[in-house]
Design a protein around this motif. Structure first.
Motif, PDB file in Angstrom:
ATOM      1  N   ALA A   1       0.793  -1.316  -0.019  1.00  0.00           N
ATOM      2  CA  ALA A   1      -0.141   0.004   0.228  1.00  0.00           C
ATOM      3  C   ALA A   1       0.885   1.338   0.223  1.00  0.00           C
ATOM      4  O   ALA A   1       0.384   2.182  -0.425  1.00  0.00           O
TER       5      ALA A   1
ATOM      6  N   GLY B   1       0.353   4.927  -1.573  1.00  0.00           N
ATOM      7  CA  GLY B   1      -0.206   5.741  -0.591  1.00  0.00           C
ATOM      8  C   GLY B   1      -1.624   5.565  -0.572  1.00  0.00           C
ATOM      9  O   GLY B   1      -2.384   6.279   0.096  1.00  0.00           O
TER      10      GLY B   1
ATOM     11  N   LYS C   1      -5.119   4.088   0.568  1.00  0.00           N
ATOM     12  CA  LYS C   1      -5.650   4.140   1.966  1.00  0.00           C
ATOM     13  C   LYS C   1      -6.193   2.950   2.571  1.00  0.00           C
ATOM     14  O   LYS C   1      -7.141   2.407   1.489  1.00  0.00           O
ATOM     15  N   ASP C   2      -6.419   2.486   3.748  1.00  0.00           N
ATOM     16  CA  ASP C   2      -7.414   1.332   4.034  1.00  0.00           C
ATOM     17  C   ASP C   2      -8.966   1.699   3.951  1.00  0.00           C
ATOM     18  O   ASP C   2      -9.221   2.906   4.323  1.00  0.00           O
TER      19      ASP C   2
ATOM     20  N   GLN D   1     -10.271   2.521   0.906  1.00  0.00           N
ATOM     21  CA  GLN D   1     -10.378   3.257  -0.373  1.00  0.00           C
ATOM     22  C   GLN D   1     -10.784   2.304  -1.331  1.00  0.00           C
ATOM     23  O   GLN D   1     -10.515   1.020  -1.507  1.00  0.00           O
TER      24      GLN D   1
ATOM     25  N   ARG E   1       0.599   4.386   9.668  1.00  0.00           N
ATOM     26  CA  ARG E   1       0.328   5.319   8.560  1.00  0.00           C
ATOM     27  C   ARG E   1      -0.431   6.612   9.052  1.00  0.00           C
ATOM     28  O   ARG E   1      -1.360   6.200   9.755  1.00  0.00           O
ATOM     29  N   ASP E   2      -0.185   7.929   8.730  1.00  0.00           N
ATOM     30  CA  ASP E   2      -0.652   8.899   9.098  1.00  0.00           C
ATOM     31  C   ASP E   2      -0.729   9.698   7.724  1.00  0.00           C
ATOM     32  O   ASP E   2       0.240  10.551   7.699  1.00  0.00           O
ATOM     33  N   GLY E   3      -1.555   9.350   7.032  1.00  0.00           N
ATOM     34  CA  GLY E   3      -1.627  10.252   5.515  1.00  0.00           C
ATOM     35  C   GLY E   3      -0.352   9.428   4.953  1.00  0.00           C
ATOM     36  O   GLY E   3      -0.401   8.200   4.603  1.00  0.00           O
ATOM     37  N   LEU E   4       0.590  10.438   4.391  1.00  0.00           N
ATOM     38  CA  LEU E   4       1.559   9.839   3.717  1.00  0.00           C
ATOM     39  C   LEU E   4       2.740   9.703   4.701  1.00  0.00           C
ATOM     40  O   LEU E   4       3.946   9.471   4.092  1.00  0.00           O
TER      41      LEU E   4
END
Length: 208
Positions: free
Chosen positions: A42, A65, A67-68, A70, A104-107
């Motif tokens: 991911a 990038g 996201k979970d 998405q 992960r926190d955003g990118l």
């Protein structure tokens, strides 16, 4: 009596103009699929294969990038139209498996960084693991508390439009067993800090 003409209810031109009741060709139905990716897939992007209804395999490119939760839309890979229109789309719902070390926190990629009490108190240079390569060195300043976040620029998720960072959150490790010398040193520190209450300000503010 009533006179005729367009003023009469229902008079005038009829509702049936050209094409009335015969809409344009309709698009086929969208179909759903699921794909589970590793944390690394991911973050850096990868190719996945999913099954459409009926068992047909479809390959899709997952961008870096993602996201979970998405959804990735593949145009025209859904159900064919029954009226000559465009086929529907294939919607792939992405699930990302957790990583044992990274989050992960955003990118940005996050990691908890254990340091010893001595490293936090006196300062140190320590190694931090990265997702895209070997460990990097970061400086822990003297007096660093638990919870402070150290930023390593450019070592997060990279997309064509942006670049995330690695965010290392310091966790001061309290020793479970102490040698006699270490115990004496901490006893000396306790005497040195006598009268200091780190909770006094918090308790005073709590009554406001």
């Amino acid at each position: 009596g009533f006179s005729g003409g367009s003023g009469f209810p229902g008079g005038g031109p009829g509702r049936g103009g050209p094409g009335y009741g015969f809409g344009a060709p309709t698009k086929g139905r969208d179909v759903q699929a699921r794909a589970t990716l590793s944390f690394r897939q991911a973050a850096v992007g990868d190719t996945v294969t999913v099954s459409r209804p009926g068992g047909e395999q479809v390959t899709a490119r997952v961008p870096a990038g993602v996201k979970d939760g998405q959804k990735i839309r593949l145009k025209g890979k859904g159900t064919p139209s029954e009226t000559g229109g465009a086929s529907g789309d294939l919607l792939i719902a992405v699930t990302i498996a957790p990583h044992p070390v990274f989050g992960r926190d955003g990118l940005d990629i996050t990691v908890d960084l254990p340091v010893t009490f001595a490293e936090a108190a006196l300062g140190a240079t320590v190694s931090v693991p990265t997702l895209d390569g070997g460990p990097v060195k970061v400086k822990v300043a003297p007096g660093t508390p638990s919870g402070r976040v150290l930023r390593v620029k450019g070592r997060g998720v990279k997309t064509p439009k942006a670049q995330g960072d690695l965010m290392a959150k310091v966790q001061v490790v309290v020793p479970q067993r102490l040698s006699e010398a270490a115990l004496q040193a901490i006893e000396a520190l306790k005497l040195d800090e006598e009268g200091l209450d780190p909770r006094a300000e918090m308790i005073a503010k709590a009554s406001m």
